[in-house]
Design a protein around this motif. Structure first.
Motif, PDB file in Angstrom:
ATOM      1  N   GLU A  25     129.664  67.978 -23.969  1.00  0.00           N
ATOM      2  CA  GLU A  25     130.241  66.951 -24.912  1.00  0.00           C
ATOM      3  C   GLU A  25     129.370  65.671 -24.235  1.00  0.00           C
ATOM      4  O   GLU A  25     128.776  64.850 -24.852  1.00  0.00           O
ATOM      5  N   TRP A  66     131.778  72.439 -30.243  1.00  0.00           N
ATOM      6  CA  TRP A  66     131.697  71.211 -29.605  1.00  0.00           C
ATOM      7  C   TRP A  66     131.976  70.183 -30.853  1.00  0.00           C
ATOM      8  O   TRP A  66     133.278  69.640 -30.902  1.00  0.00           O
ATOM      9  N   LEU A  67     131.434  70.561 -31.918  1.00  0.00           N
ATOM     10  CA  LEU A  67     131.701  69.712 -32.994  1.00  0.00           C
ATOM     11  C   LEU A  67     132.795  70.048 -33.830  1.00  0.00           C
ATOM     12  O   LEU A  67     133.705  69.267 -34.423  1.00  0.00           O
ATOM     13  N   PHE A 114     129.196  62.989 -35.362  1.00  0.00           N
ATOM     14  CA  PHE A 114     128.714  63.559 -36.601  1.00  0.00           C
ATOM     15  C   PHE A 114     127.443  63.012 -37.301  1.00  0.00           C
ATOM     16  O   PHE A 114     126.509  63.733 -37.708  1.00  0.00           O
ATOM     17  N   SER A 117     124.628  63.911 -35.017  1.00  0.00           N
ATOM     18  CA  SER A 117     124.231  65.206 -34.877  1.00  0.00           C
ATOM     19  C   SER A 117     123.495  65.658 -36.235  1.00  0.00           C
ATOM     20  O   SER A 117     122.672  66.432 -36.315  1.00  0.00           O
ATOM     21  N   ALA A 128     126.379  74.397 -36.718  1.00  0.00           N
ATOM     22  CA  ALA A 128     126.757  73.196 -36.386  1.00  0.00           C
ATOM     23  C   ALA A 128     126.995  72.139 -37.567  1.00  0.00           C
ATOM     24  O   ALA A 128     127.931  71.585 -37.697  1.00  0.00           O
ATOM     25  N   ILE A 132     130.194  70.316 -39.695  1.00  0.00           N
ATOM     26  CA  ILE A 132     130.105  69.099 -40.049  1.00  0.00           C
ATOM     27  C   ILE A 132     130.388  69.008 -41.564  1.00  0.00           C
ATOM     28  O   ILE A 132     131.506  68.193 -41.942  1.00  0.00           O
TER      29      ILE A 132
END
Length: 205
Positions: A25, A66-67, A114, A117, A128, A132
Motif C-alpha cells: 500500500e 490491495w485494491l 483508484f 491505478s 486489479a 475497480i
C-alpha cells in the motif's frame, strides 16, 4: 492501515500477510504500481520475495487484493451512513459527500488510489482493474438507490451528477486547480439535492 505508531514498530507486530499488504500500500500509493517491484515490497515488509509469493501468486494478485481492501473501506462508508441515518437518504448522501470531503487532505498528497491505478492499468482484463470496475459499479448502484429513496427526480442522473462531483473533487484537489474544495464539494452536492427535489404539486407516479 495508517497509524500514528512508527512504521518499524507497527510492521514488527503485523502478521506476514498484513506486513506485505501494508508495504505494498505504501509503495503503490507513493510510487505507483508499475514502478514498484516485488523485491522492493519484500524489503519494505522486512520479508522475502519467496514469502510474498507464498501469500500472493503474482504481483497482479497482490495489487488486486490491495485494491479490494480499499474498495471494502469505501463500501463500509456506505454502510456507516446508512446506519447513522436510517430512513433518511438525503442525510446518507450528505454523509457520503462528507466522507470524501474529509479525505481530501490525503488525496492532495497521493491522489485517489483508484484513479491513479486505472491510469496504470489500461488492460480491462487485468484482475486489479476488474476489482475497480466492480467496486465502481456497486458504488453507483448504491448511490442510485439512495437517490431513488430520497425521491430525487431521475435518480440515475442525480447519482451521475453526484459521482462526477465527488470524483472531480478528488482530481482537482490532487492537481491543485481549485481552492476550498471540501466546502465547494458540499455546496454543490447540496445544490444537486435541492435542484432535483420534486415540485410540491408534482403528481405521484
Amino acid at each position: 492501515m495508517a497509524s500514528t505508531t512508527s512504521r518499524p514498530g507497527r510492521v514488527a507486530k503485523l502478521p506476514p500477510r498484513e506486513r506485505i499488504l501494508d508495504a505494498a500500500e505504501e509503495l503503490f500509493q507513493s510510487e505507483g504500481i508499475r514502478r514498484v517491484g516485488v523485491q522492493a515490497i519484500a524489503e519494505k515488509a522486512e520479508t522475502t520475495k519467496m514469502a510474498i509469493y507464498r501469500h500472493f501468486e503474482t504481483k497482479d494478485a497482490l495489487v488486486a487484493e490491495w485494491l479490494r481492501i480499499l474498495a471494502a473501506d469505501y463500501q463500509a462508508a456506505f454502510d456507516r451512513v446508512e446506519a447513522d441515518h436510517p430512513g433518511r437518504p438525503r442525510e446518507q448522501i450528505r454523509g457520503l459527500a462528507r466522507f470524501i470531503a474529509e479525505g481530501l487532505p490525503t488525496i492532495s498528497h497521493r491522489g485517489c488510489p483508484f484513479i491513479n491505478s486505472l491510469a496504470e492499468l489500461p488492460d480491462r482484463s487485468h484482475p486489479a482493474r476488474q476489482v475497480i470496475e466492480k467496486h465502481k459499479a456497486e458504488q453507483t448502484r448504491r448511490l442510485v438507490g439512495m437517490c431513488a429513496e430520497a425521491g430525487l427526480l431521475d435518480p440515475e442522473q442525480a447519482a451521475a451528477e453526484i459521482t462526477f462531483v465527488l470524483e472531480g473533487a478528488q482530481v482537482s484537489t490532487q492537481n491543485g486547480s481549485i481552492d476550498q474544495v471540501p466546502d465547494r464539494l458540499m455546496r454543490i452536492v447540496e445544490g444537486i439535492l435541492d435542484r432535483r427535489r420534486p415540485a410540491p404539486d408534482a403528481p405521484v407516479t
